[in-house]
Motif scaffolding. Structure first.
Motif, mmCIF file in Angstrom:
data_model
loop_
_atom_site.group_PDB
_atom_site.id
_atom_site.type_symbol
_atom_site.label_atom_id
_atom_site.label_comp_id
_atom_site.label_asym_id
_atom_site.label_seq_id
_atom_site.Cartn_x
_atom_site.Cartn_y
_atom_site.Cartn_z
ATOM 1 N N TYR A 209 0.830 -1.204 0.000
ATOM 2 C CA TYR A 209 0.000 0.000 0.000
ATOM 3 C C TYR A 209 0.867 1.258 0.000
ATOM 4 O O TYR A 209 0.592 2.208 -0.736
ATOM 5 C CB TYR A 209 -0.940 -0.017 1.202
ATOM 6 N N ILE B 75 2.116 1.782 -3.423
ATOM 7 C CA ILE B 75 1.061 2.317 -4.295
ATOM 8 C C ILE B 75 0.881 3.811 -4.071
ATOM 9 O O ILE B 75 0.720 4.583 -5.015
ATOM 10 C CB ILE B 75 -0.269 1.561 -4.051
ATOM 11 N N LEU B 76 0.941 4.246 -2.806
ATOM 12 C CA LEU B 76 0.780 5.672 -2.518
ATOM 13 C C LEU B 76 1.882 6.509 -3.158
ATOM 14 O O LEU B 76 1.670 7.681 -3.479
ATOM 15 C CB LEU B 76 0.762 5.908 -1.008
ATOM 16 N N LEU C 28 3.181 5.964 -6.118
ATOM 17 C CA LEU C 28 3.116 5.935 -7.575
ATOM 18 C C LEU C 28 2.602 7.255 -8.116
ATOM 19 O O LEU C 28 1.778 7.923 -7.500
ATOM 20 C CB LEU C 28 2.200 4.795 -8.041
ATOM 21 N N SER C 29 3.079 7.615 -9.284
ATOM 22 C CA SER C 29 2.679 8.896 -9.869
ATOM 23 C C SER C 29 1.400 8.811 -10.698
ATOM 24 O O SER C 29 0.772 9.827 -10.965
ATOM 25 C CB SER C 29 3.815 9.446 -10.737
ATOM 26 N N SER C 30 1.003 7.593 -11.103
ATOM 27 C CA SER C 30 -0.184 7.442 -11.937
ATOM 28 C C SER C 30 -0.997 6.235 -11.488
ATOM 29 O O SER C 30 -0.443 5.204 -11.100
ATOM 30 C CB SER C 30 0.229 7.253 -13.400
ATOM 31 N N ILE C 31 -2.301 6.361 -11.585
ATOM 32 C CA ILE C 31 -3.180 5.237 -11.234
ATOM 33 C C ILE C 31 -2.938 4.046 -12.160
ATOM 34 O O ILE C 31 -3.153 2.906 -11.792
ATOM 35 C CB ILE C 31 -4.662 5.683 -11.248
ATOM 36 N N ARG C 32 -2.431 4.311 -13.350
ATOM 37 C CA ARG C 32 -2.137 3.240 -14.305
ATOM 38 C C ARG C 32 -0.980 2.350 -13.849
ATOM 39 O O ARG C 32 -0.798 1.257 -14.359
ATOM 40 C CB ARG C 32 -1.819 3.830 -15.668
ATOM 41 N N ASP C 33 -0.188 2.832 -12.902
ATOM 42 C CA ASP C 33 0.966 2.079 -12.412
ATOM 43 C C ASP C 33 0.620 1.129 -11.269
ATOM 44 O O ASP C 33 1.479 0.388 -10.800
ATOM 45 C CB ASP C 33 2.071 3.033 -11.947
ATOM 46 N N ILE C 34 -0.640 1.153 -10.820
ATOM 47 C CA ILE C 34 -1.039 0.280 -9.699
ATOM 48 C C ILE C 34 -0.922 -1.177 -10.137
ATOM 49 O O ILE C 34 -1.400 -1.572 -11.191
ATOM 50 C CB ILE C 34 -2.464 0.597 -9.214
#
Length: 77
Positions: free
Chosen positions: A31, A34-35, A37-43
């Motif tokens: 988690y 994930i926080l 990460l610069s883009s939601i696409r990288d999750i």
């Protein structure tokens, strides 16, 4: 993994999306990553796949190769 039979007899499947069987469970470390990460696409997907039977509420935890690691059963008081 597409489906399996729970120990209570209910057939569990994750073939439809969304579904009520497959849970997205991240460790605290995942988690935090994930926080950052610069883009939601990288999750990324969680390390383990977690399924819940909505009949008996057993929890099944699978590894990355779909091998069953743990089964948790609801305690009855």
């Amino acid at each position: 993994m597409a489906g399996m039979q729970c120990k209570c007899g209910k057939i569990l499947s994750n073939t439809s999306s969304p579904n009520e069987v497959q849970l997205r469970v991240y460790s605290d470390l995942e988690y935090e990553e994930i926080l950052g990460l610069s883009s939601i696409r990288d999750i990324f997907p969680p390390k383990n796949d977690v399924w819940r039977c909505n009949n008996c509420e057993r929890i099944y935890v699978f590894d990355e190769e779909d091998n069953l690691l743990k089964t948790y059963v609801l305690e009855i008081d």
